[in-house]
Design an enzyme around this catalytic site. Structure first.
Site, PDB file in Angstrom:
ATOM      1  N   ALA A  65       0.860  -1.180   0.000  1.00 56.77           N
ATOM      2  CA  ALA A  65       0.000   0.000   0.000  1.00 56.77           C
ATOM      3  C   ALA A  65       0.900   1.235   0.000  1.00 56.77           C
ATOM      4  CB  ALA A  65      -0.882  -0.014   1.236  1.00 56.77           C
ATOM      5  N   GLY A 109       0.608  -5.078   0.871  1.00 52.64           N
ATOM      6  CA  GLY A 109      -0.592  -5.129   0.046  1.00 52.64           C
ATOM      7  C   GLY A 109      -0.336  -5.767  -1.311  1.00 52.64           C
ATOM      8  N   GLU A 112      -0.590  -9.393  -0.730  1.00 50.28           N
ATOM      9  CA  GLU A 112      -2.009  -9.673  -0.461  1.00 50.28           C
ATOM     10  C   GLU A 112      -2.837  -9.622  -1.746  1.00 50.28           C
ATOM     11  OE1 GLU A 112      -1.874  -6.584   2.593  1.00 50.28           O
ATOM     12  OE2 GLU A 112      -2.694  -8.021   4.006  1.00 50.28           O
ATOM     13  N   GLU A 132       4.640  -5.202   7.099  1.00 55.18           N
ATOM     14  CA  GLU A 132       3.889  -4.143   7.796  1.00 55.18           C
ATOM     15  C   GLU A 132       4.363  -3.931   9.224  1.00 55.18           C
ATOM     16  OE1 GLU A 132       2.576  -6.496   5.888  1.00 55.18           O
ATOM     17  OE2 GLU A 132       0.991  -5.670   4.619  1.00 55.18           O
TER      18      GLU A 132
END
Ligand code: CO8
Length: 258
Positions: A65, A109, A112, A132
């Site tokens: 992200a 992300g 993911e 993260e």
């Protein structure tokens, strides 16, 4: 108008979607995710398309992200927009098979997003991880739920708690990726697999996907929401601000709560 961050093309009955934000290693922000959602919806409803390939560049599938975009958000910001809902879940609503063709970094992300696809074909230079924890947060986009399902609890805990990366060979051994191929063969291999799938009867393809997902994703909707709300909650901490600020400032974070 801003330049598109997602490129699409059609090759026979296969749609190719390419994440194209090279300066930020395809870091995922809301605008890019909206473009991706639009492309997925378009191809999913196009009767001339039988399968989809999602890819990035040779250097990065996606490095996570967008940390710069998130760094100043607080709990109310992420909760109110239900950050990681909406178009972030477009892949989960896509009925046609989607293959992730992953080269380079697939982190946070990005990892993911690859796991939301139906299977992953990795280039030999691919690197997977959920870093993260280094930013003072947790995976919020399915990582704590899909990674243990894919590779087992021990390795998932190792990756999520240490934030280390694993290479393509380890990822294949662990069961995260279906195949590993030389980076220069990645796209051809993924497109060939997608062409094979697209040559079969569509109802049987859709049902096969649905059946595997029923086995694999039981109770996933609730557990994903549990993860997302915990991810949101961490935006109420000073350590999230410090972790993300430190990344943007290219320094080590100084976490308060240790
Ligand atoms: N967000 C924003 N910018 C990024 C990101 C990112 N995730 N990753 C890389 N970039 C930018 C860098 O800031 C840099 O920009 P600039 O050139 O303007 O300084 C550019 O991309 C190139 O990056 P580096 O210079 O760092 O390249 P290196 O080759 O030295 O390192 C790495 C590559 C190892 C991939 C490194 O960039 C890195 O560690 N990136 C961050 C990885 C990370 O922590 N990802 C997790 C993000 S948090 C997250 O995903 C939350 C999950 C829950 C929500 C999920 C939603 C998708």
């Amino acid at each position: 108008m801003n330049a598109p961050m997602v490129k699409t093309e059609v090759r026979g009955r296969v749609a190719l979607i390419t994440l194209d934000r090279p300066k930020a290693l395809n870091a995922l922000n809301n605008a890019l995710i909206d473009e991706l959602g639009e492309a997925l919806r378009k191809f999913d409803s196009d009767e001339n398309i039988g399968a989809i390939v999602l890819t990035g560049s040779d250097k990065a599938f996606a490095a996570g992200a967008d940390i710069g975009a998130m760094q100043d958000w607080n709990y109310i910001d992420v909760y109110k927009q239900d950050y990681l809902g909406g178009n972030w879940e477009a892949l989960m609503r896509t009925r046609k098979p989607v293959i992730a063709a992953v080269a380079g970094y697939a982190l946070g992300g990005g990892c993911e997003l690859a796991m939301q696809c139906d299977f992953i074909i990795a280039a030999d230079n691919a690197r997977f991880g959920q870093p993260e924890i280094k930013l003072g947060v947790i995976p919020g986009f399915g990582g704590t739920q899909r990674l243990p399902r894919a590779i087992g609890k021990a390795k998932a805990m190792d990756l999520i708690l240490t934030g280390r990366m694993m290479d393509a060979e380890e990822a294949e051994r662990a069961g995260l990726v279906a195949r590993v191929v030389p980076v220069e063969r990645l796209l051809d291999e993924a497109l060939e697999a997608a062409e094979t799938i697209a040559s079969y009867s569509l109802p049987s393809v859709l049902m096969a996907k649905e059946c595997v997902n029923t086995a694999y994703e039981g109770a996933l909707a609730e557990t994903l929401m549990f993860e997302r709300r915990n991810f949101h909650a961490l935006f109420a901490t000073e350590d999230q601000k410090e972790g993300m600020k430190a990344f943007v400032e290219k320094r080590k974070p100084n976490f308060k709560h240790r």
